[in-house]
Design an enzyme around this catalytic site. Structure first.
Site, short mmCIF file in Angstrom:
data_model
loop_
_atom_site.label_atom_id
_atom_site.label_comp_id
_atom_site.label_asym_id
_atom_site.label_seq_id
_atom_site.Cartn_x
_atom_site.Cartn_y
_atom_site.Cartn_z
N ARG A 1 12.82 4.69 12.62
CA ARG A 1 11.51 5.34 12.59
C ARG A 1 10.67 4.92 13.79
O ARG A 1 11.20 4.40 14.76
CB ARG A 1 10.84 5.03 11.25
CG ARG A 1 11.69 5.56 10.08
CD ARG A 1 11.05 5.36 8.76
NE ARG A 1 9.80 6.12 8.67
CZ ARG A 1 8.88 5.89 7.76
NH1 ARG A 1 9.06 4.95 6.84
NH2 ARG A 1 7.78 6.60 7.73
N ARG B 1 4.76 11.04 -2.17
CA ARG B 1 4.46 10.91 -0.74
C ARG B 1 5.76 10.94 0.06
O ARG B 1 6.62 10.10 -0.12
CB ARG B 1 3.73 9.58 -0.51
CG ARG B 1 3.45 9.28 0.93
CD ARG B 1 2.73 7.91 1.04
NE ARG B 1 2.75 7.46 2.41
CZ ARG B 1 3.46 6.43 2.85
NH1 ARG B 1 4.21 5.73 2.03
NH2 ARG B 1 3.41 6.10 4.11
N ASP C 1 1.58 -15.94 6.06
CA ASP C 1 1.08 -17.29 5.79
C ASP C 1 1.15 -17.62 4.30
O ASP C 1 1.52 -18.74 3.93
CB ASP C 1 -0.36 -17.45 6.30
CG ASP C 1 -0.46 -17.54 7.82
OD1 ASP C 1 0.58 -17.73 8.49
OD2 ASP C 1 -1.58 -17.41 8.33
N HIS D 1 12.72 -2.63 2.17
CA HIS D 1 12.15 -1.40 2.71
C HIS D 1 13.03 -0.24 2.26
O HIS D 1 14.25 -0.29 2.44
CB HIS D 1 12.05 -1.45 4.23
CG HIS D 1 11.13 -2.51 4.69
ND1 HIS D 1 9.76 -2.39 4.59
CD2 HIS D 1 11.37 -3.74 5.18
CE1 HIS D 1 9.20 -3.51 5.03
NE2 HIS D 1 10.16 -4.35 5.38
N ILE D 2 12.43 0.77 1.67
CA ILE D 2 13.17 1.90 1.14
C ILE D 2 13.84 2.69 2.26
O ILE D 2 15.02 3.04 2.17
CB ILE D 2 12.22 2.80 0.31
CG1 ILE D 2 11.72 2.02 -0.92
CG2 ILE D 2 12.91 4.10 -0.10
CD1 ILE D 2 10.56 2.68 -1.66
N SER D 3 13.11 2.96 3.32
CA SER D 3 13.66 3.71 4.45
C SER D 3 14.24 2.74 5.48
O SER D 3 13.96 1.54 5.45
CB SER D 3 12.58 4.57 5.10
OG SER D 3 11.63 3.75 5.76
N HIS E 1 3.91 -4.77 9.08
CA HIS E 1 3.74 -4.72 10.53
C HIS E 1 2.41 -5.28 11.00
O HIS E 1 2.18 -5.38 12.20
CB HIS E 1 3.87 -3.26 11.00
CG HIS E 1 4.91 -2.50 10.25
ND1 HIS E 1 6.25 -2.78 10.36
CD2 HIS E 1 4.79 -1.51 9.33
CE1 HIS E 1 6.92 -1.96 9.55
NE2 HIS E 1 6.06 -1.20 8.92
N TYR F 1 11.18 8.82 1.35
CA TYR F 1 11.17 7.78 0.32
C TYR F 1 11.85 8.18 -0.98
O TYR F 1 11.99 7.35 -1.87
CB TYR F 1 9.72 7.35 0.03
CG TYR F 1 9.03 6.81 1.26
CD1 TYR F 1 9.39 5.58 1.79
CD2 TYR F 1 8.03 7.54 1.89
CE1 TYR F 1 8.78 5.09 2.93
CE2 TYR F 1 7.40 7.04 3.03
CZ TYR F 1 7.78 5.82 3.54
OH TYR F 1 7.17 5.33 4.67
N ALA G 1 3.11 -0.95 4.68
CA ALA G 1 2.47 -0.99 6.00
C ALA G 1 2.00 -2.39 6.39
O ALA G 1 1.90 -2.71 7.58
CB ALA G 1 1.30 -0.02 6.06
N ASN H 1 8.10 -5.60 -1.09
CA ASN H 1 8.05 -4.45 -0.19
C ASN H 1 6.60 -4.39 0.28
O ASN H 1 5.75 -3.82 -0.39
CB ASN H 1 8.46 -3.16 -0.89
CG ASN H 1 8.44 -1.97 0.05
OD1 ASN H 1 7.84 -2.03 1.11
ND2 ASN H 1 9.09 -0.90 -0.35
N ARG I 1 7.15 0.31 13.53
CA ARG I 1 7.75 -0.14 12.27
C ARG I 1 8.90 -1.11 12.48
O ARG I 1 9.44 -1.65 11.53
CB ARG I 1 8.25 1.06 11.46
CG ARG I 1 7.14 1.97 11.01
CD ARG I 1 7.68 3.06 10.10
NE ARG I 1 6.71 4.12 9.92
CZ ARG I 1 5.74 4.14 9.02
NH1 ARG I 1 5.59 3.11 8.20
NH2 ARG I 1 4.92 5.15 8.93
N GLU J 1 12.81 -9.40 1.35
CA GLU J 1 11.99 -8.27 1.83
C GLU J 1 12.78 -6.98 1.62
O GLU J 1 13.97 -6.92 1.90
CB GLU J 1 11.71 -8.49 3.31
CG GLU J 1 10.89 -7.42 3.97
CD GLU J 1 10.65 -7.72 5.45
OE1 GLU J 1 10.03 -6.87 6.12
OE2 GLU J 1 11.08 -8.78 5.96
N PRO K 1 0.80 -1.22 0.00
CA PRO K 1 0.00 0.00 0.00
C PRO K 1 0.83 1.28 0.00
O PRO K 1 1.88 1.37 0.63
CB PRO K 1 -0.84 -0.11 1.27
CG PRO K 1 -0.18 -1.13 2.11
CD PRO K 1 0.55 -2.04 1.19
N ASN K 2 0.32 2.23 -0.73
CA ASN K 2 0.84 3.59 -0.84
C ASN K 2 2.09 3.71 -1.69
O ASN K 2 2.53 4.83 -1.98
CB ASN K 2 1.06 4.23 0.53
CG ASN K 2 -0.23 4.31 1.32
OD1 ASN K 2 -1.23 4.80 0.82
ND2 ASN K 2 -0.21 3.79 2.53
#
Length: 146
Positions: A109, A20, A89, A102-104, A82, A25, A79, A76, A113, A100, A12-13
């Site tokens: 943070r 954003r 599953d 994650h950009i940041s 978490h 990001y 949200a 990625n 997170r 996996e 998402p996002n």
């Protein structure tokens, strides 16, 4: 000749990447990330399926489909990282490598997170390398698949 397909999933996002919170990001768009990933995947000898959804069930369906169509998954989960036991599953049903991304640096943070359900399945995690993390993940997948 292709060595198979790598599925890159975005949660998402991430469709708003570049718009954003660019201070977190960056300015690259998801289309920019996809273009870089396609170039690198081709150099590595792989096909690439690149997808984004704001819907948890859609990501799960794509993971299920990957059992028959992909050799590896780069994800990625954004949200959903978490919150989603369901994505964990689904990933547990996939037999190939999972990386996996994650950009940041999520560990710098908010405390919520710091926990990832997906990490329990991931064969590797790339955190805090900006959008270059996707390319690092693809390179790792290529090494794992030999």
């Amino acid at each position: 000749m292709s060595s198979g397909t790598i599925l890159v999933l975005n949660g998402p996002n991430l469709n708003l990447l570049g718009q954003r919170q660019p201070e977190i990001y960056g300015a690259e768009t998801l289309a920019d990330v996809e273009a870089a990933c396609r170039t690198l995947a081709a150099e590595l000898g792989f096909d690439l399926a690149f997808r984004q959804s704001n819907r948890e069930y859609e990501l799960i369906d794509w993971i299920h489909d990957a059992r028959e169509t992909a050799r590896a998954i780069v994800i990625n989960p954004a949200a959903f990282t978490h919150t989603s036991v369901a994505i964990l599953d689904a990933l547990n049903t996939f037999e190939g490598p999972v990386i996996e991304v994650h950009i940041s640096n999520v560990h710098q943070r908010e405390a919520f997170r710091h926990h990832s359900y997906v990490s329990q399945r991931a064969d590797g995690i790339v955190v805090g390398c900006g959008t270059q993390g996707y390319e690092l993940a693809l390179q790792r997948v290529a090494r794992l698949l030999g």
